[in-house]
Design a protein around this motif. Structure first.
Motif, PDB file in Angstrom:
ATOM      1  N   ALA A 180      28.704  29.571  42.928  1.00  0.00           N
ATOM      2  CA  ALA A 180      28.942  29.276  44.333  1.00  0.00           C
ATOM      3  C   ALA A 180      29.252  30.556  45.101  1.00  0.00           C
ATOM      4  CB  ALA A 180      30.089  28.294  44.476  1.00  0.00           C
ATOM      5  N   ALA A 181      28.569  30.747  46.200  1.00  0.00           N
ATOM      6  CA  ALA A 181      28.832  31.887  47.069  1.00  0.00           C
ATOM      7  C   ALA A 181      29.769  31.464  48.188  1.00  0.00           C
ATOM      8  CB  ALA A 181      27.531  32.414  47.659  1.00  0.00           C
ATOM      9  N   SER A 182      30.745  32.310  48.486  1.00  0.00           N
ATOM     10  CA  SER A 182      31.696  31.982  49.536  1.00  0.00           C
ATOM     11  C   SER A 182      32.037  33.247  50.324  1.00  0.00           C
ATOM     12  CB  SER A 182      32.962  31.373  48.942  1.00  0.00           C
ATOM     13  OG  SER A 182      33.605  32.297  48.079  1.00  0.00           O
ATOM     14  N   GLY A 183      32.620  33.040  51.488  1.00  0.00           N
ATOM     15  CA  GLY A 183      33.005  34.168  52.319  1.00  0.00           C
ATOM     16  C   GLY A 183      32.218  34.203  53.612  1.00  0.00           C
ATOM     17  N   ASN A 184      32.070  35.392  54.157  1.00  0.00           N
ATOM     18  CA  ASN A 184      31.387  35.584  55.429  1.00  0.00           C
ATOM     19  C   ASN A 184      29.880  35.610  55.203  1.00  0.00           C
ATOM     20  OD1 ASN A 184      30.919  36.119  58.138  1.00  0.00           O
ATOM     21  ND2 ASN A 184      31.134  38.324  57.885  1.00  0.00           N
ATOM     22  N   ILE A 185      29.253  34.449  55.226  1.00  0.00           N
ATOM     23  CA  ILE A 185      27.833  34.315  54.916  1.00  0.00           C
ATOM     24  C   ILE A 185      27.084  33.808  56.141  1.00  0.00           C
ATOM     25  CG2 ILE A 185      26.117  33.129  53.502  1.00  0.00           C
ATOM     26  CD1 ILE A 185      28.303  32.983  51.309  1.00  0.00           C
ATOM     27  N   PHE A 186      26.087  34.559  56.574  1.00  0.00           N
ATOM     28  CA  PHE A 186      25.201  34.098  57.645  1.00  0.00           C
ATOM     29  C   PHE A 186      23.998  33.379  57.048  1.00  0.00           C
ATOM     30  CE2 PHE A 186      23.226  33.884  61.698  1.00  0.00           C
ATOM     31  CZ  PHE A 186      21.886  34.159  61.507  1.00  0.00           C
ATOM     32  N   SER A 187      23.388  33.996  56.054  1.00  0.00           N
ATOM     33  CA  SER A 187      22.256  33.362  55.378  1.00  0.00           C
ATOM     34  C   SER A 187      22.107  33.964  53.991  1.00  0.00           C
ATOM     35  CB  SER A 187      20.959  33.535  56.165  1.00  0.00           C
ATOM     36  OG  SER A 187      20.588  34.899  56.234  1.00  0.00           O
ATOM     37  N   ILE A 188      21.484  33.175  53.106  1.00  0.00           N
ATOM     38  CA  ILE A 188      21.214  33.632  51.746  1.00  0.00           C
ATOM     39  C   ILE A 188      19.718  33.562  51.509  1.00  0.00           C
ATOM     40  CG2 ILE A 188      21.651  33.318  49.296  1.00  0.00           C
ATOM     41  CD1 ILE A 188      24.274  32.001  49.975  1.00  0.00           C
ATOM     42  N   ASN A 189      19.139  34.635  51.055  1.00  0.00           N
ATOM     43  CA  ASN A 189      17.709  34.670  50.755  1.00  0.00           C
ATOM     44  C   ASN A 189      17.511  34.193  49.316  1.00  0.00           C
ATOM     45  OD1 ASN A 189      15.007  35.147  50.517  1.00  0.00           O
ATOM     46  ND2 ASN A 189      15.079  37.263  51.207  1.00  0.00           N
ATOM     47  N   VAL A 190      17.353  35.091  48.396  1.00  0.00           N
ATOM     48  CA  VAL A 190      17.118  34.730  47.003  1.00  0.00           C
ATOM     49  C   VAL A 190      18.447  34.611  46.259  1.00  0.00           C
ATOM     50  CG1 VAL A 190      15.997  35.413  44.849  1.00  0.00           C
ATOM     51  CG2 VAL A 190      14.910  35.937  47.046  1.00  0.00           C
ATOM     52  N   MET A 191      18.544  33.593  45.419  1.00  0.00           N
ATOM     53  CA  MET A 191      19.646  33.461  44.487  1.00  0.00           C
ATOM     54  C   MET A 191      19.053  33.402  43.086  1.00  0.00           C
ATOM     55  SD  MET A 191      22.199  30.725  46.340  1.00  0.00           S
ATOM     56  CE  MET A 191      23.703  31.343  45.553  1.00  0.00           C
ATOM     57  N   GLY A 192      19.802  33.881  42.108  1.00  0.00           N
ATOM     58  CA  GLY A 192      19.232  33.866  40.777  1.00  0.00           C
ATOM     59  C   GLY A 192      20.237  34.152  39.691  1.00  0.00           C
ATOM     60  N   TRP A 193      19.689  34.233  38.499  1.00  0.00           N
ATOM     61  CA  TRP A 193      20.479  34.474  37.300  1.00  0.00           C
ATOM     62  C   TRP A 193      19.851  35.613  36.495  1.00  0.00           C
ATOM     63  CZ3 TRP A 193      25.056  32.092  36.472  1.00  0.00           C
ATOM     64  CH2 TRP A 193      25.323  30.958  37.229  1.00  0.00           C
ATOM     65  N   TYR A 194      20.711  36.492  36.026  1.00  0.00           N
ATOM     66  CA  TYR A 194      20.328  37.555  35.103  1.00  0.00           C
ATOM     67  C   TYR A 194      21.164  37.388  33.843  1.00  0.00           C
ATOM     68  CZ  TYR A 194      17.843  40.143  38.781  1.00  0.00           C
ATOM     69  OH  TYR A 194      16.959  40.525  39.758  1.00  0.00           O
ATOM     70  N   ARG A 195      20.751  38.053  32.792  1.00  0.00           N
ATOM     71  CA  ARG A 195      21.547  38.031  31.575  1.00  0.00           C
ATOM     72  C   ARG A 195      21.488  39.396  30.893  1.00  0.00           C
ATOM     73  NH1 ARG A 195      17.921  33.896  27.834  1.00  0.00           N
ATOM     74  NH2 ARG A 195      16.169  35.319  27.414  1.00  0.00           N
ATOM     75  N   GLN A 196      22.536  39.663  30.131  1.00  0.00           N
ATOM     76  CA  GLN A 196      22.603  40.914  29.396  1.00  0.00           C
ATOM     77  C   GLN A 196      23.172  40.642  28.010  1.00  0.00           C
ATOM     78  OE1 GLN A 196      24.694  44.125  31.346  1.00  0.00           O
ATOM     79  NE2 GLN A 196      23.625  45.649  30.109  1.00  0.00           N
ATOM     80  N   ALA A 197      22.340  40.873  27.016  1.00  0.00           N
ATOM     81  CA  ALA A 197      22.766  40.732  25.626  1.00  0.00           C
ATOM     82  C   ALA A 197      23.301  42.075  25.136  1.00  0.00           C
ATOM     83  CB  ALA A 197      21.594  40.278  24.762  1.00  0.00           C
ATOM     84  N   PRO A 198      24.120  42.074  24.102  1.00  0.00           N
ATOM     85  CA  PRO A 198      24.675  43.336  23.579  1.00  0.00           C
ATOM     86  C   PRO A 198      23.569  44.318  23.219  1.00  0.00           C
ATOM     87  CG  PRO A 198      25.814  41.468  22.621  1.00  0.00           C
ATOM     88  CD  PRO A 198      24.662  40.901  23.396  1.00  0.00           C
ATOM     89  N   GLY A 199      23.707  45.534  23.727  1.00  0.00           N
ATOM     90  CA  GLY A 199      22.749  46.578  23.415  1.00  0.00           C
ATOM     91  C   GLY A 199      21.443  46.502  24.160  1.00  0.00           C
ATOM     92  N   LYS A 200      21.344  45.554  25.100  1.00  0.00           N
ATOM     93  CA  LYS A 200      20.106  45.389  25.857  1.00  0.00           C
ATOM     94  C   LYS A 200      20.360  45.540  27.342  1.00  0.00           C
ATOM     95  CE  LYS A 200      17.727  42.413  22.541  1.00  0.00           C
ATOM     96  NZ  LYS A 200      16.954  41.137  22.363  1.00  0.00           N
ATOM     97  N   GLN A 201      19.275  45.785  28.073  1.00  0.00           N
ATOM     98  CA  GLN A 201      19.397  45.905  29.526  1.00  0.00           C
ATOM     99  C   GLN A 201      19.510  44.526  30.164  1.00  0.00           C
ATOM    100  OE1 GLN A 201      15.963  48.232  30.773  1.00  0.00           O
ATOM    101  NE2 GLN A 201      17.189  50.104  30.758  1.00  0.00           N
ATOM    102  N   ARG A 202      20.099  44.504  31.332  1.00  0.00           N
ATOM    103  CA  ARG A 202      20.182  43.257  32.088  1.00  0.00           C
ATOM    104  C   ARG A 202      18.768  42.862  32.517  1.00  0.00           C
ATOM    105  NH1 ARG A 202      24.791  42.594  36.629  1.00  0.00           N
ATOM    106  NH2 ARG A 202      25.933  43.397  34.822  1.00  0.00           N
ATOM    107  N   GLU A 203      18.460  41.586  32.368  1.00  0.00           N
ATOM    108  CA  GLU A 203      17.126  41.105  32.697  1.00  0.00           C
ATOM    109  C   GLU A 203      17.200  39.854  33.569  1.00  0.00           C
ATOM    110  OE1 GLU A 203      14.955  39.824  29.231  1.00  0.00           O
ATOM    111  OE2 GLU A 203      16.486  38.394  28.629  1.00  0.00           O
ATOM    112  N   LEU A 204      16.172  39.685  34.392  1.00  0.00           N
ATOM    113  CA  LEU A 204      16.073  38.495  35.216  1.00  0.00           C
ATOM    114  C   LEU A 204      15.764  37.292  34.339  1.00  0.00           C
ATOM    115  CD1 LEU A 204      15.810  37.094  38.029  1.00  0.00           C
ATOM    116  CD2 LEU A 204      13.372  37.642  37.903  1.00  0.00           C
ATOM    117  N   VAL A 205      16.500  36.210  34.565  1.00  0.00           N
ATOM    118  CA  VAL A 205      16.224  34.951  33.882  1.00  0.00           C
ATOM    119  C   VAL A 205      15.440  34.022  34.796  1.00  0.00           C
ATOM    120  CG1 VAL A 205      17.251  32.912  32.815  1.00  0.00           C
ATOM    121  CG2 VAL A 205      18.323  35.161  32.506  1.00  0.00           C
ATOM    122  N   ALA A 206      15.972  33.801  36.002  1.00  0.00           N
ATOM    123  CA  ALA A 206      15.312  32.909  36.946  1.00  0.00           C
ATOM    124  C   ALA A 206      15.850  33.177  38.337  1.00  0.00           C
ATOM    125  CB  ALA A 206      15.545  31.449  36.572  1.00  0.00           C
ATOM    126  N   SER A 207      15.016  32.933  39.329  1.00  0.00           N
ATOM    127  CA  SER A 207      15.446  33.099  40.710  1.00  0.00           C
ATOM    128  C   SER A 207      14.805  32.014  41.569  1.00  0.00           C
ATOM    129  CB  SER A 207      15.090  34.485  41.239  1.00  0.00           C
ATOM    130  OG  SER A 207      13.685  34.671  41.259  1.00  0.00           O
TER     131      SER A 207
END
Length: 120
Positions: A22-49
């Motif tokens: 959930a996003a909160s605070g001073n928000i006018f609009s939100i474009n893309v929302m998504g999820w990334y993940r980072q496994a041990p020893g690996k770079q952060r990667e996009l999961v879904a948006s």
């Protein structure tokens, strides 16, 4: 602006989990929302948006198993994860591109991360 993620945990292979952010605070609009993940020893990667119009994008490794959805009225993004595999074990981060005012640029915000552990 803050992003608060929830829903991580431990599950056996083949099980399901649902993440929410959930996003909160001073928000006018939100474009893309998504999820990334980072496994041990690996770079952060996009999961879904998902865009504000409902367009979705998935990593090849999760297509057919994960579903991203969005509640625009609540500034919330969800990730339904089914048929989980040990390879899905990672810290999952939510992400959103937000304008705080009409004339402001899009700024990327990150949630605090939630651990997902899938045992074989």
């Amino acid at each position: 602006v803050q992003l608060q993620a929830s829903g991580g945990g431990w599950v056996q292979a083949g099980g399901s989990l649902k993440l929410s952010c959930a996003a909160s605070g001073n928000i006018f609009s939100i474009n893309v929302m998504g999820w990334y993940r980072q496994a041990p020893g690996k770079q952060r990667e996009l999961v879904a948006s998902i865009t504000s119009f409902g367009g979705t994008n998935y990593a090849d490794s999760v297509k057919g198993r994960f579903t991203v959805s969005r509640d625009g009225a609540k500034n919330t993004v969800h990730l339904q994860m089914n048929s989980l595999e040990p390879e899905d074990t990672a810290v999952y981060y939510c992400n959103a591109h937000i304008k705080t005012q009409w004339a402001s640029p899009l700024t990327t915000y990150w949630g605090q991360g939630t651990q997902v552990t899938v045992s074989s």
